[in-house]
Motif scaffolding. Structure first.
Motif, short mmCIF file in Angstrom:
data_model
loop_
_atom_site.label_atom_id
_atom_site.label_comp_id
_atom_site.label_asym_id
_atom_site.label_seq_id
_atom_site.Cartn_x
_atom_site.Cartn_y
_atom_site.Cartn_z
N UNK A 148 -7.68 3.06 -1.36
CA UNK A 148 -7.36 2.04 -2.37
C UNK A 148 -6.49 0.92 -1.81
N UNK A 149 -6.15 1.00 -0.51
CA UNK A 149 -5.28 0.01 0.10
C UNK A 149 -6.02 -1.05 0.89
N UNK A 150 -5.31 -2.04 1.40
CA UNK A 150 -5.94 -3.17 2.09
C UNK A 150 -6.60 -2.79 3.41
N UNK A 151 -6.14 -1.70 4.05
CA UNK A 151 -6.72 -1.29 5.32
C UNK A 151 -8.18 -0.84 5.18
N UNK A 152 -8.58 -0.49 3.95
CA UNK A 152 -9.96 -0.05 3.72
C UNK A 152 -10.97 -1.11 4.18
N UNK A 153 -10.64 -2.38 3.98
CA UNK A 153 -11.59 -3.44 4.30
C UNK A 153 -11.82 -3.59 5.80
N UNK A 154 -10.92 -3.01 6.61
CA UNK A 154 -11.05 -3.10 8.06
C UNK A 154 -11.58 -1.80 8.67
N UNK A 155 -11.99 -0.85 7.84
CA UNK A 155 -12.51 0.42 8.34
C UNK A 155 -13.90 0.21 8.93
N UNK A 156 -14.13 0.78 10.10
CA UNK A 156 -15.43 0.68 10.78
C UNK A 156 -15.81 2.03 11.37
N UNK A 157 -17.10 2.20 11.59
CA UNK A 157 -17.60 3.35 12.35
C UNK A 157 -17.91 2.86 13.76
N UNK A 158 -17.35 3.50 14.77
CA UNK A 158 -17.53 3.04 16.15
C UNK A 158 -19.00 3.15 16.53
N UNK A 159 -19.53 2.08 17.09
CA UNK A 159 -20.96 2.04 17.44
C UNK A 159 -21.22 2.32 18.91
N UNK A 160 -20.20 2.71 19.65
CA UNK A 160 -20.41 3.02 21.07
C UNK A 160 -21.26 4.28 21.22
N UNK A 161 -22.04 4.36 22.29
CA UNK A 161 -22.86 5.55 22.50
C UNK A 161 -22.02 6.83 22.49
N UNK A 162 -22.46 7.81 21.74
CA UNK A 162 -21.87 9.15 21.64
C UNK A 162 -20.58 9.20 20.85
N UNK A 163 -20.00 8.07 20.46
CA UNK A 163 -18.76 8.11 19.69
C UNK A 163 -19.07 8.41 18.23
N UNK A 164 -18.19 9.18 17.59
CA UNK A 164 -18.40 9.56 16.18
C UNK A 164 -17.17 9.23 15.34
N UNK A 165 -16.30 8.38 15.86
CA UNK A 165 -15.03 8.11 15.19
C UNK A 165 -15.13 6.95 14.20
N UNK A 166 -14.28 7.02 13.18
CA UNK A 166 -13.98 5.87 12.33
C UNK A 166 -12.67 5.26 12.84
N UNK A 167 -12.52 3.96 12.66
CA UNK A 167 -11.29 3.30 13.09
C UNK A 167 -11.00 2.11 12.21
N UNK A 168 -9.76 1.63 12.25
CA UNK A 168 -9.36 0.44 11.52
C UNK A 168 -9.23 -0.70 12.52
N UNK A 169 -9.94 -1.78 12.28
CA UNK A 169 -9.89 -2.93 13.18
C UNK A 169 -8.47 -3.49 13.25
N UNK A 170 -7.99 -3.71 14.46
CA UNK A 170 -6.66 -4.28 14.63
C UNK A 170 -6.71 -5.78 14.91
N UNK A 171 -7.90 -6.30 15.21
CA UNK A 171 -8.07 -7.75 15.39
C UNK A 171 -9.51 -8.12 15.04
N UNK A 172 -9.74 -9.39 14.83
CA UNK A 172 -10.99 -9.85 14.26
C UNK A 172 -12.25 -9.53 15.03
N UNK A 173 -12.18 -9.46 16.37
CA UNK A 173 -13.39 -9.28 17.16
C UNK A 173 -13.57 -7.85 17.65
N UNK A 174 -12.77 -6.93 17.19
CA UNK A 174 -12.85 -5.55 17.66
C UNK A 174 -14.15 -4.89 17.19
#
Length: 205
Positions: A148-174
């Motif tokens: 329910x917080x603002x960090x939700x909008x920066x949540x992403x699923x890592x698209x690198x090969x074999x990675x299965x992590x979710x992460x929060x973008x720390x900058x615009x181009x990450x």
């Protein structure tokens, strides 16, 4: 880098470094170790050092994790979710109901503490004596706060090969969760381009 308890929970499913998926909560001892590692994030919620982890608690945390990962998958749409468990997620309604029920199991009241020369701080006063319930409820509340917080909008699923992590973008181009994933993704992209050039086709962008 800021840490979120909800993100730490879903990140217990991760790439094992060998092409597979590891689960930090696969055993009671692994679950106990993970809980100890979250001591700073759980401070004020439960005395982690006094908690004896058993199979029932492990399974309760895993079920909560599945609900949170389901809701994380919803957040990152239309991008694909983590491939680790995309085929066995709950429905969104099931996940929401489970998360809310887990959070509601502990009744808490905010309390202010303010020393003469200090600054005011808040803590939660619990009406629950069972430490297992308090832990799962604290994890559920953390997920509610995150989603329910603002960090939700920066949540992403890592698209690198074999990675299965979710992460929060720390900058615009990450694009990836960490530099090693970026290196692996760029290497895979370079390999595809080289392969296409060798085969006489056009390289993907």
């Amino acid at each position: 880098m800021e840490r979120w308890l909800a993100l730490e929970l879903v990140s217990t499913i991760r790439h094992d470094g060998d092409g597979g998926v590891a689960d930090d909560l696969a055993t009671v001892s692994g679950t106990a170790h993970w809980i100890q590692e979250q001591g700073d994030l759980l401070a004020g919620h439960i005395p982690v050092g006094e908690l004896a982890v058993d199979e029932d608690l492990r399974l309760a945390i895993i079920e909560l994790r599945q609900a949170v990962r389901t809701l994380f998958a919803r957040v990152v749409r239309p991008a694909p979710p983590s491939p680790a468990d995309a085929h066995r997620l709950m429905t969104v309604d099931q996940a929401t109901a489970h998360l809310n029920a887990a959070a509601a199991r502990e009744l808490v009241a905010p309390q202010i503490e303010w020393t003469v020369e200090g600054v005011p701080t808040a803590r939660l006063l619990s009406a629950e004596n069972e430490p297992y319930v308090r832990l799962v409820a604290a994890l559920a509340r953390a997920a509610v706060d995150f989603l329910s917080g603002p960090q939700r909008t920066q949540l992403r699923s890592c698209s690198a090969p074999r990675c299965v992590r979710y992460f929060v973008k720390s900058h615009g181009r990450q694009e990836w969760c960490k530099p090693s994933c970026g290196n692996r993704a760029r290497a895979a992209r370079h390999y595809r381009r080289q392969r296409m050039a060798t085969d006489g086709g056009s390289a993907p962008p």
